[in-house]
Scaffold this motif. Structure first.
Motif, mmCIF file in Angstrom:
data_model
loop_
_atom_site.group_PDB
_atom_site.id
_atom_site.type_symbol
_atom_site.label_atom_id
_atom_site.label_comp_id
_atom_site.label_asym_id
_atom_site.label_seq_id
_atom_site.Cartn_x
_atom_site.Cartn_y
_atom_site.Cartn_z
ATOM 1 N N UNK A 26 8.370 -27.418 8.412
ATOM 2 C CA UNK A 26 7.032 -27.248 8.976
ATOM 3 C C UNK A 26 6.165 -26.452 8.006
ATOM 4 N N UNK A 27 4.902 -26.847 7.916
ATOM 5 C CA UNK A 27 3.957 -26.237 6.978
ATOM 6 C C UNK A 27 2.651 -25.912 7.701
ATOM 7 N N UNK A 28 1.940 -24.936 7.143
ATOM 8 C CA UNK A 28 0.612 -24.567 7.627
ATOM 9 C C UNK A 28 -0.358 -24.684 6.463
ATOM 10 N N UNK A 29 -1.469 -25.360 6.708
ATOM 11 C CA UNK A 29 -2.550 -25.454 5.724
ATOM 12 C C UNK A 29 -3.702 -24.640 6.290
ATOM 13 N N UNK A 30 -4.063 -23.594 5.591
ATOM 14 C CA UNK A 30 -5.115 -22.706 6.097
ATOM 15 C C UNK A 30 -5.989 -22.229 4.946
ATOM 16 N N UNK A 31 -7.198 -21.841 5.269
ATOM 17 C CA UNK A 31 -8.095 -21.333 4.242
ATOM 18 C C UNK A 31 -9.545 -21.505 4.613
ATOM 19 N N UNK A 32 -10.376 -21.464 3.578
ATOM 20 C CA UNK A 32 -11.820 -21.534 3.819
ATOM 21 C C UNK A 32 -12.511 -22.335 2.729
ATOM 22 N N UNK A 33 -13.699 -22.824 3.086
ATOM 23 C CA UNK A 33 -14.569 -23.565 2.183
ATOM 24 C C UNK A 33 -15.941 -22.920 2.263
ATOM 25 N N UNK A 34 -16.462 -22.531 1.116
ATOM 26 C CA UNK A 34 -17.767 -21.870 1.113
ATOM 27 C C UNK A 34 -18.765 -22.742 0.355
ATOM 28 N N UNK A 35 -19.881 -23.022 1.022
ATOM 29 C CA UNK A 35 -20.983 -23.768 0.427
ATOM 30 C C UNK A 35 -22.226 -22.917 0.619
ATOM 31 N N UNK A 36 -22.884 -22.605 -0.491
ATOM 32 C CA UNK A 36 -24.027 -21.685 -0.467
ATOM 33 C C UNK A 36 -23.581 -20.388 0.230
ATOM 34 N N UNK A 37 -24.170 -20.027 1.340
ATOM 35 C CA UNK A 37 -23.784 -18.810 2.063
ATOM 36 C C UNK A 37 -23.013 -19.118 3.337
ATOM 37 N N UNK A 38 -22.633 -20.367 3.532
ATOM 38 C CA UNK A 38 -21.951 -20.790 4.754
ATOM 39 C C UNK A 38 -20.468 -21.004 4.481
ATOM 40 N N UNK A 39 -19.633 -20.548 5.424
ATOM 41 C CA UNK A 39 -18.192 -20.660 5.266
ATOM 42 C C UNK A 39 -17.600 -21.412 6.448
ATOM 43 N N UNK A 40 -16.733 -22.372 6.124
ATOM 44 C CA UNK A 40 -15.984 -23.099 7.134
ATOM 45 C C UNK A 40 -14.508 -22.784 6.973
ATOM 46 N N UNK A 41 -13.805 -22.667 8.088
ATOM 47 C CA UNK A 41 -12.394 -22.294 8.084
ATOM 48 C C UNK A 41 -11.550 -23.441 8.623
ATOM 49 N N UNK A 42 -10.334 -23.552 8.077
ATOM 50 C CA UNK A 42 -9.427 -24.613 8.503
ATOM 51 C C UNK A 42 -8.050 -24.015 8.783
ATOM 52 N N UNK A 43 -7.375 -24.590 9.781
ATOM 53 C CA UNK A 43 -6.020 -24.170 10.123
ATOM 54 C C UNK A 43 -5.294 -25.382 10.682
ATOM 55 N N UNK A 44 -4.361 -25.926 9.931
ATOM 56 C CA UNK A 44 -3.632 -27.126 10.337
ATOM 57 C C UNK A 44 -2.136 -26.846 10.257
ATOM 58 N N UNK A 45 -1.434 -27.130 11.349
ATOM 59 C CA UNK A 45 0.027 -27.077 11.351
ATOM 60 C C UNK A 45 0.526 -28.506 11.226
ATOM 61 N N UNK A 46 1.474 -28.717 10.333
ATOM 62 C CA UNK A 46 2.018 -30.053 10.129
ATOM 63 C C UNK A 46 3.463 -29.934 9.662
ATOM 64 N N UNK A 47 4.006 -31.043 9.231
ATOM 65 C CA UNK A 47 5.343 -31.046 8.663
ATOM 66 C C UNK A 47 5.376 -31.993 7.489
ATOM 67 N N UNK A 48 6.410 -31.859 6.666
ATOM 68 C CA UNK A 48 6.576 -32.747 5.517
ATOM 69 C C UNK A 48 7.738 -33.685 5.806
ATOM 70 N N UNK A 49 7.554 -34.954 5.459
ATOM 71 C CA UNK A 49 8.626 -35.930 5.681
ATOM 72 C C UNK A 49 9.030 -36.567 4.356
#
Length: 185
Positions: A162-185
């Motif tokens: 099982x893996x977690x993909x998390x972090x942020x994306x910043x464009x200009x002064x705006x930030x978007x956050x991501x959090x995805x739980x998944x698995x590798x096959x």
């Protein structure tokens, strides 16, 4: 004279309880501690600013069309998996089986909703195992190839877990956050 065994009983109970305390402390110290770094921040910072981060996601999505493509599976800017356990993800998630053993591709595109132009992004992502930090992959702008503001990265997964993909994306002064739980096959 009759012997009283009650003091020995209490000494035995005290000795047993003391040995269980020592065993518990010794066992707890020998287990590795993995600090949660959701959204690439300490958990105290996430806890303190969680509502602001989710509001920031709403503002980000109001201004930009966001697309993340992991191994040809298109995803939105989502944090919905944060409230699920890994077992729930394994059974019901739409993010199941996104990663694969070996080479994986990740592509990020952000388009301004008004001007329809692609935007430059500051990317901070972490692909992490759910059980240990020894295989964490940090993906930042240096690991991405920028082809006409389409940011593409290759990374390798070695373990079927099982893996977690998390972090942020910043464009200009705006930030978007991501959090995805998944698995590798």
């Amino acid at each position: 004279m009759k012997r009283n065994y009650w003091p020995l009983f209490f000494i035995g109970i005290f000795g047993f309880v003391f040995s269980m305390i020592v065993w518990t402390v010794k066992s707890a110290v020998s287990v590795p501690v993995i600090e949660d770094k959701s959204f690439m921040k300490k958990y105290q910072e996430v806890d303190e600013n969680y509502n602001d981060m989710m509001t920031s996601n709403d503002v980000f999505l109001a201004k930009y069309d966001f697309e993340i493509d992991i191994n040809d599976k298109k995803l939105d800017l989502t944090t919905s998996d944060i409230k699920f356990s890994q077992r729930v993800i394994e059974k019901y998630s739409e993010h199941k089986n996104i990663l694969k053993i070996g080479q994986n591709t990740l592509k990020v595109i952000v388009i301004d909703k008004i001007t329809k132009e692609k935007k430059d992004i500051t990317i901070e992502l972490e692909v992490s195992k759910t059980i240990s930090a020894n295989s964490d992959l940090i993906l930042q702008n240096e690991q991405f190839h920028n082809n006409d503001k389409v940011f593409t990265s290759l990374f390798e997964i070695k373990d079927e877990t099982n893996w977690i993909i998390t972090g942020s994306f910043k464009v200009d002064e705006n930030t978007g956050y991501i959090y995805i739980k998944t698995n590798a096959i």
